[in-house]
Write a protein that holds these residues in place. Structure first.
Motif, PDB file in Angstrom:
ATOM      1  N   ASP A 337       0.764  -1.156  -0.046  1.00 10.68           N
ATOM      2  CA  ASP A 337       0.087  -0.020   0.068  1.00 10.68           C
ATOM      3  C   ASP A 337       0.887   1.356  -0.008  1.00 10.68           C
ATOM      4  N   TYR A 338       2.012   1.067   0.709  1.00 13.76           N
ATOM      5  CA  TYR A 338       2.841   2.320   1.014  1.00 13.76           C
ATOM      6  C   TYR A 338       3.520   2.653  -0.532  1.00 13.76           C
ATOM      7  N   HIS A 341       1.192   4.194  -2.708  1.00  9.54           N
ATOM      8  CA  HIS A 341       1.145   5.632  -2.426  1.00  9.54           C
ATOM      9  C   HIS A 341       2.475   6.491  -2.850  1.00  9.54           C
TER      10      HIS A 341
END
Ligand SMILES: O=C([O-])CC(=O)C(=O)O
Ligand SMILES: [Mg+2]
Length: 600
Positions: A337-338, A341
């Motif tokens: 997820d990071y 991002h």
């Protein structure tokens, strides 16, 4: 024939029997301090705060506890000195654990004053690593009830039994079935140490009032045969129920909890197979799984800083994970997820991870049936080659990051650490298994074998290390940095769900609390001494994410700017240092107001 009895208010100065003391009539107490339920006083956690030796003489007389404690009204400093001296007399960690448990039971505010003032020294005794040994020996060291135990045999009656919990206003529960306690395996009802320890941190870190917490252990049987044979074991001797039976039980439990406390936040902890319940309940309840999501978020928070300090862009990182259970997969997904991002596609991000389990590298063509949760990260680019163990995978991948979630103490050998130091200027080394005995390497090993260049975080705490004349401090990548703030933010915003956005926000919030000085020391986590401020910051980010995802119900918080909201959160937090003073103030006010004032 029934005999009716009239209850007479006890006369001040005339305490007739010990029963009157342990079960005091509460009509004379200020509302805030009245036990909230008429159940036996022994179950009301803060009953004994009225026996606090710092209370003034007039207050003792008003509470009719005068004469029941030694005469001198002493300061907190004196109380603290005595507690620390008593702690120092103990010779084993279990004795220290028991001393602190008893203190919490007998004087809850004093316990939390001590914990918040000495967080670094006391947390390891209340929480990991010592809580691990306490759970292993639970049936041997058991002294007092501090939570609820529900059994499979209670199915069909959970709603009624839950009524027995004496506190009216439960805001959060931590629930385990004891089936995977830290890295120690199935400990049956001995797992109760975990909900108690986690909730003590909810109060200590995030200021959830102690009586708003419910430690909950469910006994669905145990697969631990040694427990079946242990005469002291306090749980049922049945084998673990089937998954279908477990789901049936949990459906009833979740509904019963919500029926009694409609706003309750439910944290699942240390379940062997946590994925089904997370998927099943996350839409309909304000619930999360700490081992998948809390650990994922806190490690993501540490990785944000580690990736920056390594000087290597996210897409060029290669992460080897030893351990591909719920925590391993949860952490890897959260870092995906990071990376997304940070601009990577999901496929690019996913390809930065190599998961290793007991059979070696997790690949799609390995020939065994992969557990559902491992499929997402299974490699397809191995050209038919299989890698049987960590050493082979490390040689093949030449990672920039190694993560340990395997519960295999010492798995990051000196050779592996030295290779990491050879390939990387700043190798990222995260041995995350708990308790310390299960850590894949110690902090000292990581420092010594990488010449002090490791960017390090472990699950359980390690002492600072002196190496080549320089002092190094290791980070503790433990979910205690996030779960208290996730719970607090969810409670305060009255959110109906804990969304993935809220989990992500909790992890992102942690590095915002690292000071410049800590950055200079390459620390990946803020000092635990500021854990209350960290928890408030996490709660702020969690509330903002809840608002974005439209699951919050306290809409006026949306109008506040960040500084105002953070101050509002802090103001809502239980502060044990204020409790006795508030009781003093309330009683004094009442005493002045009432005509029938007891003689002071
Ligand atoms: O309790 C801890 O320290 C971290 C944790 O959730 C686990 O290891 O299961
Ligand atoms: Mg856990």
């Amino acid at each position: 024939m029934t005999t009716s009895t009239t209850t007479q208010a006890p006369v001040a100065h005339n305490v007739g029997s010990l029963a009157a003391v342990t079960s005091p009539t509460t009509a004379h107490l200020p509302a805030h301090h009245k036990p909230k339920h008429n159940a036996p006083a022994a179950h009301v956690p803060n009953r004994a705060a009225h026996f606090d030796t710092s209370l003034s003489i007039p207050v003792r007389k008003y509470l009719q506890t005068y004469g029941l404690t030694p005469p001198r009204a002493e300061s907190y400093e004196v109380q603290k000195k005595r507690c620390l001296a008593q702690l120092a007399l103990k010779t084993t960690d279990i004795e220290r654990f028991l001393y602190l448990s008893t203190l919490r039971y007998n004087n809850v505010h004093l316990f939390y004053r001590l914990l918040t003032d000495h967080f670094t020294e006391l947390t390891p005794l209340v929480y990991t690593p010592v809580v691990g040994e306490a759970c292993q020996r639970w049936s041997e060291i058991y002294q007092q009830p501090e939570g609820m135990y529900l059994s499979f045999e209670d199915k069909g009656h959970l709603s009624t039994i839950i009524q027995n919990w004496p506190q009216q206003n439960v805001e959060i529960t931590v629930v385990t079935d004891g089936s995977r306690i830290l890295g120690l395996g199935d400990l049956g009802v001995g797992g109760m140490g975990i909900p108690i320890g986690k909730l003590a941190l909810y109060t200590g870190c995030a200021g959830i009032r102690p009586e708003g917490t419910l430690p909950l252990t469910i006994d669905l049987g145990t697969s631990n045969k040694a427990l079946h044979e242990d005469p002291l074991y306090m749980g049922s001797r049945r084998d673990k129920v089937t998954q279908a039976e477990e789901i049936e039980f949990l459906d009833e439990l979740m509904a019963a909890l919500k029926e009694r406390w409609p706003d309750i936040v439910i944290q699942f902890e240390d379940w062997k197979n946590p994925f089904p319940s997370l998927e099943r309940y996350r839409q309909d309840y304000a619930m999360f799984n700490d081992d998948i999501q809390g650990t994922g978020a806190v490690i993501m928070g540490g990785i944000i800083g580690a990736v920056k300090q390594s000087g290597t862009a996210p897409k060029d990182h290669r992460a080897v994970f030893l351990g591909s259970g719920s925590a391993g997969v949860g952490v890897a997904k959260q870092i995906v997820d990071y990376f997304v991002h940070e601009g990577l596609t999901e496929d690019e991000a996913k390809s930065c991870f190599w998961l290793v389990d007991s059979k070696g590298l997790v690949t799609q063509d390995r020939g065994d049936k992969l557990a559902e949760h491992k499929i997402y990260f299974s490699r397809t680019d191995n050209n038919g080659q299989q890698f049987k163990n960590l050493d082979e995978v490390i040689e093949y991948v030449k990672p920039t990051i190694i993560m340990g979630l395997s519960t295999i103490g010492g798995a990051f050998t000196p050779e592996i650490l030295q290779k990491m130091a050879k390939w990387n200027e700043r190798p990222i080394i995260f041995p995350l298994s708990n308790p310390s005995s299960k850590s894949e390497c110690t902090f000292e090993e990581a420092i010594v074998h990488t010449e002090g260049r490791a960017l390090f975080a472990s699950g359980s705490p390690f002492q600072p290390v002196m190496y080549n004349g320089k002092m190094y401090h290791g980070g503790q990548g433990n979910n205690m940095y996030v779960f208290p703030g996730i719970g607090l933010g969810t409670i305060l915003s009255k959110s109906v769900q804990v969304t993935q956005g809220m989990i992500y926000a909790s992890g992102e919030a942690v590095p915002t609390m690292i000071t410049e000085e800590e950055k200079q020391l390459a620390l990946l986590y803020p000092s635990v001494t500021r854990i209350r401020d960290v928890s408030a910051r996490v709660a702020l980010h969690v509330i903002r994410a809840a608002q974005k995802d439209n699951v919050d119900r306290l809409h006026h918080l949306r109008e506040m700017d960040d500084a105002t909201l953070e101050a509002w959160i802090k103001d809502k937090m239980y502060d044990p240092h204020k409790e006795t003073q508030e009781l003093e103030d309330e009683v004094r006010e009442l005493v002045q107001d009432f005509s029938a004032t007891p003689r002071l």
